[in-house]
Design a protein around this motif. Sequence first.
Motif, PDB file in Angstrom:
ATOM      1  N   THR A  69      -4.184  -3.450 -18.667  1.00  0.00           N
ATOM      2  CA  THR A  69      -4.281  -2.264 -19.657  1.00  0.00           C
ATOM      3  C   THR A  69      -5.451  -2.607 -20.863  1.00  0.00           C
ATOM      4  O   THR A  69      -5.975  -1.743 -21.153  1.00  0.00           O
ATOM      5  N   TRP A  71       4.753  -1.944 -21.459  1.00  0.00           N
ATOM      6  CA  TRP A  71       4.100  -0.838 -21.068  1.00  0.00           C
ATOM      7  C   TRP A  71       2.739  -1.141 -20.747  1.00  0.00           C
ATOM      8  O   TRP A  71       2.013  -0.139 -20.319  1.00  0.00           O
ATOM      9  N   GLU A 128       0.054  -3.080 -18.089  1.00  0.00           N
ATOM     10  CA  GLU A 128       0.310  -3.458 -16.575  1.00  0.00           C
ATOM     11  C   GLU A 128      -0.389  -4.740 -16.369  1.00  0.00           C
ATOM     12  O   GLU A 128      -1.430  -5.132 -17.083  1.00  0.00           O
ATOM     13  N   GLU A 150      -4.628   1.690 -25.718  1.00  0.00           N
ATOM     14  CA  GLU A 150      -3.235   1.123 -25.089  1.00  0.00           C
ATOM     15  C   GLU A 150      -2.124   1.887 -25.836  1.00  0.00           C
ATOM     16  O   GLU A 150      -1.101   1.926 -25.288  1.00  0.00           O
ATOM     17  N   THR A 184      -1.679   4.981 -23.576  1.00  0.00           N
ATOM     18  CA  THR A 184      -0.815   4.942 -22.308  1.00  0.00           C
ATOM     19  C   THR A 184       0.360   4.195 -22.303  1.00  0.00           C
ATOM     20  O   THR A 184       1.392   4.924 -21.590  1.00  0.00           O
ATOM     21  N   SER A 185       0.725   3.289 -23.450  1.00  0.00           N
ATOM     22  CA  SER A 185       1.797   2.643 -23.546  1.00  0.00           C
ATOM     23  C   SER A 185       2.933   3.710 -23.909  1.00  0.00           C
ATOM     24  O   SER A 185       4.162   3.938 -23.496  1.00  0.00           O
ATOM     25  N   ARG A 201       3.838   6.032 -20.823  1.00  0.00           N
ATOM     26  CA  ARG A 201       4.609   5.346 -19.824  1.00  0.00           C
ATOM     27  C   ARG A 201       6.012   5.037 -20.165  1.00  0.00           C
ATOM     28  O   ARG A 201       6.771   5.497 -19.543  1.00  0.00           O
ATOM     29  N   GLU A 202       6.231   4.807 -21.569  1.00  0.00           N
ATOM     30  CA  GLU A 202       7.571   4.715 -22.191  1.00  0.00           C
ATOM     31  C   GLU A 202       8.359   5.835 -22.015  1.00  0.00           C
ATOM     32  O   GLU A 202       9.610   5.886 -21.532  1.00  0.00           O
ATOM     33  N   TYR A 213       9.028   6.821 -18.117  1.00  0.00           N
ATOM     34  CA  TYR A 213       9.975   6.019 -17.871  1.00  0.00           C
ATOM     35  C   TYR A 213      11.370   6.172 -18.103  1.00  0.00           C
ATOM     36  O   TYR A 213      12.378   6.042 -17.554  1.00  0.00           O
ATOM     37  N   HIS A 244     -11.793   1.659 -15.232  1.00  0.00           N
ATOM     38  CA  HIS A 244     -11.272   0.424 -16.122  1.00  0.00           C
ATOM     39  C   HIS A 244     -10.260  -0.451 -15.277  1.00  0.00           C
ATOM     40  O   HIS A 244      -9.196   0.023 -14.871  1.00  0.00           O
ATOM     41  N   ARG A 250      -8.780   0.463 -12.172  1.00  0.00           N
ATOM     42  CA  ARG A 250      -7.956   1.787 -11.823  1.00  0.00           C
ATOM     43  C   ARG A 250      -9.052   3.002 -12.240  1.00  0.00           C
ATOM     44  O   ARG A 250      -9.708   2.753 -13.482  1.00  0.00           O
ATOM     45  N   GLN A 274      -5.940   6.093 -15.383  1.00  0.00           N
ATOM     46  CA  GLN A 274      -5.486   5.041 -16.036  1.00  0.00           C
ATOM     47  C   GLN A 274      -3.849   4.968 -15.985  1.00  0.00           C
ATOM     48  O   GLN A 274      -3.065   4.012 -16.127  1.00  0.00           O
ATOM     49  N   ASP A 323      -0.178   4.383 -12.103  1.00  0.00           N
ATOM     50  CA  ASP A 323       1.238   4.045 -12.088  1.00  0.00           C
ATOM     51  C   ASP A 323       2.279   5.150 -12.270  1.00  0.00           C
ATOM     52  O   ASP A 323       3.206   5.229 -11.553  1.00  0.00           O
TER      53      ASP A 323
END
Lengths: 723, 723
Positions: A120, A147, A149, B524, B527-528, B531-532, B535, B551, B554, B557, B560
Amino acid sequence: MQQNKGRVTLPSQQNFLEETKELMERWGADALRDSDGTKLDEEIKQLNAKVYTTYFVARSHNEFAEKHLEEMQQLYLMSKFNTATGNELTIAFLDGYFEEQVEADYIHDVKKWWEVIDRTTGEVVDPVKWQVDKVQNVLIITDAIPWHEYTVSFLAYMKWDPTQMYNHITNDWGDKPHEIPFDVRQPHSNQFVKNYLQKWLKGNPDTDVVRFTTFFYHFTLIFNNLGEEKFVDWFGYGASVSVAALEAFAEEKGYRLRPEDIVDQGYYNSTFRTPTKAYLDYMDFIQKFTVSEIKSLVEEVHGHDKEAMMFLGDNWIGAEPYGKYFKDTGIDAVVGSVGDGTTLRMIADIPHVKYTEGRFLPYFFPDTFYDGNDPVLEAKENWLTARRALMRKPLDRIGYGGYLSLAYKFPSFVDYVGKITNEFRSIYELIHEVKPYSGLKVAVLNAWGRLRTWQTHMVAHGKYYKQTYSYQGVLEALSGSATDVTFLSFDDVIKSGIPDDVDVLINAGDASTAFSGGECWLDETLTSTIREWVYNGGGFIGIGEPTAFHHQGRFFQLADVLGVDKELGFSLSTNKHFTETVDAHFISENITSYDFGESTDNVYALREDAEVIEYSNGSIHLSSSSYGKGRGVYMAGLPYSHENTDLLMRSLYYAANKEKQFNVWHASNPYCEVHAYPDIKKYTVVNNSAEKQVTHVYLGTGISYEVALEPCEMKWEDYANEG
Amino acid sequence: MQQNKGRVTLPSQQNFLEETKELMERWGADALRDSDGTKLDEEIKQLNAKVYTTYFVARSHNEFAEKHLEEMQQLYLMSKFNTATGNELTIAFLDGYFEEQVEADYIHDVKKWWEVIDRTTGEVVDPVKWQVDKVQNVLIITDAIPWHEYTVSFLAYMKWDPTQMYNHITNDWGDKPHEIPFDVRQPHSNQFVKNYLQKWLKGNPDTDVVRFTTFFYHFTLIFNNLGEEKFVDWFGYGASVSVAALEAFAEEKGYRLRPEDIVDQGYYNSTFRTPTKAYLDYMDFIQKFTVSEIKSLVEEVHGHDKEAMMFLGDNWIGAEPYGKYFKDTGIDAVVGSVGDGTTLRMIADIPHVKYTEGRFLPYFFPDTFYDGNDPVLEAKENWLTARRALMRKPLDRIGYGGYLSLAYKFPSFVDYVGKITNEFRSIYELIHEVKPYSGLKVAVLNAWGRLRTWQTHMVAHGKYYKQTYSYQGVLEALSGSATDVTFLSFDDVIKSGIPDDVDVLINAGDASTAFSGGECWLDETLTSTIREWVYNGGGFIGIGEPTAFHHQGRFFQLADVLGVDKELGFSLSTNKHFTETVDAHFISENITSYDFGESTDNVYALREDAEVIEYSNGSIHLSSSSYGKGRGVYMAGLPYSHENTDLLMRSLYYAANKEKQFNVWHASNPYCEVHAYPDIKKYTVVNNSAEKQVTHVYLGTGISYEVALEPCEMKWEDYANEG
Ligand SMILES: [Mg+2]
Ligand SMILES: [Mg+2]
Ligand SMILES: [Mg+2]
């Protein structure tokens, strides 16, 4: 002038003496070879032919390898991406790999040689924050950022030679032992390799040619947990790594490599990646070592009055024939597989060897040689495709592979190969020492240059990729065209400029790949050198996403030279006025319908004076533009075909401002070509198709006449003075 | 319940009294308006209708403007790219511009306000190295680096209001004076604008609604040397610049802007560009000023017992209705053009106003109203498209524009508009204060968020772009769907997370545009957070090139989360194993054939458990993937159609893990929709097509029945309790 014998190599096999003799006679073969898996009978070895014997240097010696497992070949592998859902993250780094092929290296300190990366952020995780459970084969990060990678780059041992693994699995070899590759850089292996060769040479007096298959480091070929191909890169240095190599590198180059220098975000420095300095240094380091070791093996071979032949494939890493140390190997010959004109030239153009040999298709394998199939069709297509290239630079020998007994069952195939071998010999005899007429000199410009001569846009031999065929067509077209072709790297241009004799530069590829160039195009010396050169009369052809890197309002950094750029969405507000196509254009005079392959979208003209040749679906696919005294040409893609070869040739002549010289030693019909050999005052008109053709033939004087050609026919003619 | 009068505005014109009365009657109009170019007769103003009068604030006052040319509106423009072929480079910076529209600002110090940029390096050229020849209108760089490209960013005066210029040229107004725009930030202009409005309000007692067209700063519209559109950006702040503004900015924000902050490599901060901090600051600065000036004009209007209406278009820059200061303007109403459902919602959703009004198509202009053409077709298509959106959030009023006398000649059109106006009033009466049933809350995520509510992927009103329709379809589908829609910026997510009530995030766009997000995806926290959230059960839909920025191995970004990534060529060596499509999938249950518009190529699955729904030509175009308790869905593009609306709705429900609630207040036939209003216990089944349709109708309980609908029909039904 036709020669009935020589320059042809056949595979043979056990219990096939009489048929081998018959086929040698019919095809004029003067050499016989064994294969991986087949051995030659004594009687066959005594026939009037050179004997090639396959020799494995760094595999196929388990009796040694099993005693020195610590010298097994290594590689760096990257785990899958793993997302932390809390502060602890367990990574099964071997997940997805084939346990029969690789195992983790727990001998060397994992904290020193492995690397955990927060993908990340791109940051390396401090080794105090992770540990490895060597029983479970997992790595546990104890202080992960939720979160993010993570990946693990780990050193592994490669327990199974990839080529033998492939053959073993494909042919279901059951419990035949797995051949363990070992690293010649290690002390016992190095000694073993030398001793064994010496002993072997003594024990194989009938062998004339030691056919090295190949030397030390196999190209990268990794299987997945199901035993299927997971990663293949014919150019990959992945399996040249070891702790010993990494230590020696640090010693030699003065700095240590990081695992990431090899793992490269999981791309493993594919040839599509613009190479980093560290990777170039590493390649140099491996090449230097490989060449010096090859040299001592070759000397040993020569000491036994045999020839050393290198098979271009398998363990060829570090021994690249266009590499800067290759000439020091002393290798006598290179043999490789000929799938098309490009691969023929890749072999035929290799410098510093006494002879080159091409293995033609089809292989004598059951997937072609089965009841109801006609192997002549494949043979004919292969021969027609390769013959174009042969007319420019002949191989010294041709040959076949597989099971001779299979081919023997197809009389029409046996007949056809007889024709091919005769035609090959007659061509060779006439032109092998004669320079063919070239109307232009073309330089293919990318990040690799000469090292990857005729090897651009290749992933693995003969494999089709949707993403590459529209660029590979450029090389295939050039391979048999009346041009001189050279390969330049960006560094060559930056350091030495563009060679005086070059007429046209070609830059072809998808944005950011090594073949287009990506960030290299921010180098002002590179762009300035090319601009000045084109401005003063040079030609520049961009294909796909040439010179592409978004910077300062331009995507194509040489948009000014090309007259076009690609819309990324940022300039939709700017009207695109210049979409009218020209009524007629030299480049498109012969075209009946366009095929740009995967093509490129959203390309628009920057200037009114750009000549738009093809515009459809809101995008330019073919255009030209003046730039000072020179010209730029843009093409959206160029898959190989006879029509596209014509289109490329016209583009080259146009870019070079030499349209008037186009109709010199030229056939008007795109399915035909003329090759002229001024030194011997001969030319030939070739029908590259399996149908009858009629064409105008333009002589060296530009005078033309019409001629009809039978399918596949070549018509040789003599000419006086200028032709 | 049908209302025969009200909520409809008509244009009128001179000498058209009786017909106006008749059409007012037939369409139930209660307001009349003039236009740019038409005035209302006294008798018409005395009819029983509100009178809207068009009012220009900062143009159409040449008697003032000509006396204060120093207060003319300015803008920053960039010259073409110019390549230096030697050390001296002369740049005709006005080349390509329309001399009747712009002229260089030589009043202010060019060395201070202009910028010459070496576009090869991106560096600013020291002003000592260049000078301007004000007679020739050229800039001469005396110390250029040969073969570098240079641009000049120069301050210009805008001498001609772009809208009047457009109308003037289009309608061939000959020597009608060019209206000079002036900058309200300047002292005389500011005073003039206020005095004039005061005087005007007194002189126009019959005006009920002052229809501002619009306020101060015109969106960017630049013509080329041929007097054709060169650059158009409906969101562009280009024409809000002046030396006064730049000085005030420095004062207010504490730092000076560079010309490049406005010129932006020639992209002029198009909405497709991820905005820089400087540009966001500048927008904020302009908005704050604009709103405070509008406020004082509106107060003046209110002081005269009139209403202030803002036309959404023309000079609307700084007055964005979704901007953070807009509520302070005190504006009573906004009117705008309704081309489709998206533009209807853009107007209808505007907060802080008393009412909204939509101008429907077609305009009563000769390009539609000519002999042999049937304007009903366009009216019907416009109405059907807009009605979907109206069912979710009705406008308060509708109206038409153009020449009423033209429409009058088409009796079937007059009839049809009578039906539209009645249907509009009946819908409005029922639902204007009632919240419709929404099955889901969707947030559209991009760099702009709320400010560009319903305005993503737009360049200029109603203009088609090959590069945008495959994304605009997403908004059009949502505009009339039973979802709540909100717009989130990346900064919103970074600062405040994802609102609790959001079910699904959508990120749609081409790589690196503001709508996909480009470099923003390296944050970050962004994205975090996503993702959280996914999820833990959230849904994420990516369309085109979502979350794309190359980056760390990937391109997407959030690959996943999506389960797919796009091949850039770097990982061709990695086999793409997961190409098998699922046998059946909730998302594709209803689809008969796919249309991904421009689509996206080279997308592949990262994991075996990714559900590939559509795979063709070597690429995934539709897929879903689990991520913890949540789900990701990938789509290659979504042009608007009824079938694609169904596909998007299914994708939303699937992403949200709410498939079981899909058949609630739902019509199975993609050409039909159900809108339910629980507060009034009514629902309607709507045929969105001009053909008969049969559909299953699912009630709130999930119980269904079949119903047949006439072309365009709406069937209202009452229901008890749960429905
Ligand atoms: Mg492409
Ligand atoms: Mg030809
Ligand atoms: Mg696209």
